[in-house]
Design a protein around this motif. Structure first.
Motif, PDB file in Angstrom:
ATOM      1  N   SER A  16     -18.911 -16.924  24.309  1.00 24.02           N
ATOM      2  CA  SER A  16     -17.671 -17.622  23.960  1.00 24.02           C
ATOM      3  C   SER A  16     -17.755 -18.980  24.634  1.00 24.02           C
ATOM      4  O   SER A  16     -18.802 -19.340  25.193  1.00 24.02           O
ATOM      5  CB  SER A  16     -16.445 -16.842  24.464  1.00 24.02           C
ATOM      6  N   ASP A  17     -16.676 -19.756  24.591  1.00 23.05           N
ATOM      7  CA  ASP A  17     -16.720 -21.050  25.262  1.00 23.05           C
ATOM      8  C   ASP A  17     -16.574 -20.923  26.772  1.00 23.05           C
ATOM      9  O   ASP A  17     -16.671 -21.913  27.495  1.00 23.05           O
ATOM     10  CB  ASP A  17     -15.642 -21.989  24.705  1.00 23.05           C
ATOM     11  N   PHE A 100     -22.854 -24.396  32.912  1.00 22.86           N
ATOM     12  CA  PHE A 100     -22.550 -24.370  31.480  1.00 22.86           C
ATOM     13  C   PHE A 100     -23.015 -25.642  30.767  1.00 22.86           C
ATOM     14  O   PHE A 100     -23.050 -25.681  29.537  1.00 22.86           O
ATOM     15  CB  PHE A 100     -21.055 -24.137  31.257  1.00 22.86           C
ATOM     16  N   ALA A 101     -23.364 -26.663  31.515  1.00 22.80           N
ATOM     17  CA  ALA A 101     -23.894 -27.883  30.909  1.00 22.80           C
ATOM     18  C   ALA A 101     -25.407 -27.792  30.708  1.00 22.80           C
ATOM     19  O   ALA A 101     -25.994 -28.661  30.044  1.00 22.80           O
ATOM     20  CB  ALA A 101     -23.556 -29.094  31.780  1.00 22.80           C
ATOM     21  N   LEU A 102     -26.038 -26.755  31.262  1.00 20.21           N
ATOM     22  CA  LEU A 102     -27.493 -26.620  31.161  1.00 20.21           C
ATOM     23  C   LEU A 102     -27.905 -26.047  29.810  1.00 20.21           C
ATOM     24  O   LEU A 102     -27.250 -25.167  29.266  1.00 20.21           O
ATOM     25  CB  LEU A 102     -28.016 -25.708  32.269  1.00 20.21           C
ATOM     26  N   GLN A 103     -29.005 -26.541  29.301  1.00 21.09           N
ATOM     27  CA  GLN A 103     -29.602 -26.040  28.068  1.00 21.09           C
ATOM     28  C   GLN A 103     -31.012 -25.528  28.395  1.00 21.09           C
ATOM     29  O   GLN A 103     -31.563 -25.842  29.448  1.00 21.09           O
ATOM     30  CB  GLN A 103     -29.657 -27.133  27.008  1.00 21.09           C
ATOM     31  N   PRO A 104     -31.605 -24.709  27.520  1.00 23.93           N
ATOM     32  CA  PRO A 104     -32.970 -24.242  27.769  1.00 23.93           C
ATOM     33  C   PRO A 104     -33.919 -25.393  28.089  1.00 23.93           C
ATOM     34  O   PRO A 104     -33.896 -26.433  27.438  1.00 23.93           O
ATOM     35  CB  PRO A 104     -33.341 -23.553  26.453  1.00 23.93           C
ATOM     36  N   ALA A 163     -11.343  -5.151  30.241  1.00 28.50           N
ATOM     37  CA  ALA A 163     -11.200  -6.543  29.815  1.00 28.50           C
ATOM     38  C   ALA A 163      -9.853  -6.695  29.122  1.00 28.50           C
ATOM     39  O   ALA A 163      -9.199  -5.703  28.772  1.00 28.50           O
ATOM     40  CB  ALA A 163     -12.329  -6.942  28.876  1.00 28.50           C
ATOM     41  N   ARG A 164      -9.446  -7.918  28.905  1.00 31.01           N
ATOM     42  CA  ARG A 164      -8.200  -8.145  28.173  1.00 31.01           C
ATOM     43  C   ARG A 164      -8.374  -7.845  26.692  1.00 31.01           C
ATOM     44  O   ARG A 164      -7.506  -7.247  26.060  1.00 31.01           O
ATOM     45  CB  ARG A 164      -7.737  -9.594  28.365  1.00 31.01           C
ATOM     46  N   HIS A 165      -9.515  -8.277  26.140  1.00 31.64           N
ATOM     47  CA  HIS A 165      -9.749  -8.154  24.703  1.00 31.64           C
ATOM     48  C   HIS A 165     -11.118  -7.549  24.422  1.00 31.64           C
ATOM     49  O   HIS A 165     -12.026  -7.618  25.259  1.00 31.64           O
ATOM     50  CB  HIS A 165      -9.664  -9.527  24.029  1.00 31.64           C
ATOM     51  N   SER A 166     -11.292  -7.007  23.237  1.00 35.73           N
ATOM     52  CA  SER A 166     -12.558  -6.377  22.866  1.00 35.73           C
ATOM     53  C   SER A 166     -13.704  -7.374  22.829  1.00 35.73           C
ATOM     54  O   SER A 166     -14.861  -7.019  23.070  1.00 35.73           O
ATOM     55  CB  SER A 166     -12.434  -5.676  21.510  1.00 35.73           C
ATOM     56  N   TRP A 167     -13.420  -8.630  22.492  1.00 39.92           N
ATOM     57  CA  TRP A 167     -14.485  -9.632  22.422  1.00 39.92           C
ATOM     58  C   TRP A 167     -14.940 -10.080  23.818  1.00 39.92           C
ATOM     59  O   TRP A 167     -15.839 -10.907  23.941  1.00 39.92           O
ATOM     60  CB  TRP A 167     -14.056 -10.831  21.581  1.00 39.92           C
ATOM     61  N   GLN A 168     -14.313  -9.528  24.850  1.00 43.00           N
ATOM     62  CA  GLN A 168     -14.752  -9.797  26.219  1.00 43.00           C
ATOM     63  C   GLN A 168     -15.548  -8.616  26.789  1.00 43.00           C
ATOM     64  O   GLN A 168     -15.644  -8.455  27.999  1.00 43.00           O
ATOM     65  CB  GLN A 168     -13.534 -10.104  27.101  1.00 43.00           C
ATOM     66  N   LEU A 169     -16.104  -7.822  25.896  1.00 40.89           N
ATOM     67  CA  LEU A 169     -16.964  -6.693  26.280  1.00 40.89           C
ATOM     68  C   LEU A 169     -18.379  -7.023  25.787  1.00 40.89           C
ATOM     69  O   LEU A 169     -18.811  -6.536  24.747  1.00 40.89           O
ATOM     70  CB  LEU A 169     -16.454  -5.398  25.643  1.00 40.89           C
ATOM     71  N   PRO A 170     -19.128  -7.850  26.512  1.00 42.95           N
ATOM     72  CA  PRO A 170     -20.344  -8.461  25.976  1.00 42.95           C
ATOM     73  C   PRO A 170     -21.501  -7.528  25.662  1.00 42.95           C
ATOM     74  O   PRO A 170     -22.276  -7.786  24.748  1.00 42.95           O
ATOM     75  CB  PRO A 170     -20.748  -9.447  27.075  1.00 42.95           C
TER      76      PRO A 170
END
Length: 270
Positions: A16-17, A100-104, A163-170
């Protein structure tokens, strides 16, 4: 300031972001030895760019020192191609907005020796293992479960991830598959805001503590976990850790420390 950035981001998976899986490899090309559940220290110079979602820093970093923080490893200990971390963005923080600003291909500091006592080392081989996690507190448990040969173990493992939401279960797909493959492993995802779900949530709701109180685990294991046969691991939100510690201590469990072995192992985040 030591500016020897000795590791490389080899892969990044954005969940996510504000959450990502980041895989890092030391510049010598081989991941260090570690015990599942341990953490490693990552770092970046204070003049490193911050991600677009960053907000004003709550403290000013020392311009002469690397910004360093500890992160639990989520990869299996036998994997030598990379070291994996599950990272959540703290917009006002010092390090995560820079991570979070790092890229491969980007470089960062990686402390050469992982450490920590939040491991299965002091758990008897015949003791069941019960894991409770919130948010990125799932990371050390992923390392444990990916490393343990569950199919060859007679003891039971269970993971409750809140988690709060299902999309926060990675790692939900991986853990659900593991549950189907291994009869001695149970996965219990639980969300606290089911009304926000785009599709009706059929799983457990509420907070992690309720899965203990309502007997959800007892039904899966066909018995109530007790200190004589189970070790408990708690990782994540300090409030969850403190409440679960209070609940389990009242049932006869004991807190594990460096000096005094116990049956409840804790790792608090932030």
């Amino acid at each position: 300031m030591d500016t020897d950035l000795n590791a490389i981001v080899c892969q990044r998976i954005d969940l996510s972001d504000s959450a990502m899986i980041m895989r890092v490899i030391p510049e010598d090309g081989s991941a260090p030895d570690f015990r599942p559940g341990q953490f490693a220290v990552l770092g970046l110079p204070p003049d490193s760019p911050r991600c677009d979602n960053a907000t004003t820093e709550q403290e000013i970093p020392d311009p002469d020192r690397l910004i360093q923080r500890s992160y639990s490893i989520s990869s299996a200990s036998m994997v030598k191609d990379f070291v994996e971390f599950y990272v959540s963005l703290v917009p006002h923080g010092l390090l995560t907005p820079r991570l979070f600003a790092l890229q491969p291909g980007a470089r960062l500091w990686f402390a050469p020796k992982p450490s920590g006592i939040f491991t299965l080392r002091n758990v008897p081989e015949d003791a069941h293992v019960l894991m409770f996690a919130t948010s990125t507190g799932l990371a050390p448990f992923m390392s444990m479960l990916r490393t343990e040969r569950l199919n060859h173990s007679k003891r039971k493992f269970a993971l409750v991830h809140g988690a709060r939401h299902s999309w926060q279960l990675p790692f939900r797909s991986e853990l659900s598959s593991l549950q189907h493959i291994c009869d001695n492993f149970a996965y219990l995802p639980i969300i606290s805001r089911p009304d926000d779900e785009p599709v009706a949530w059929k799983g457990l709701t509420g907070h992690i503590q309720e899965s203990w109180r309502d007997g959800s685990l007892d039904k899966i294991w066909d018995f109530h976990p007790v200190p004589d046969n189970t070790h408990i691991f708690l990782c994540g939100n300090p409030k969850m850790v403190d409440e679960m510690l209070e609940i389990t201590l009242a049932e006869g469990y004991t807190k594990h420390t460096n000096r005094l072995p116990g049956t409840v192992h804790i790792e608090r985040y932030w």
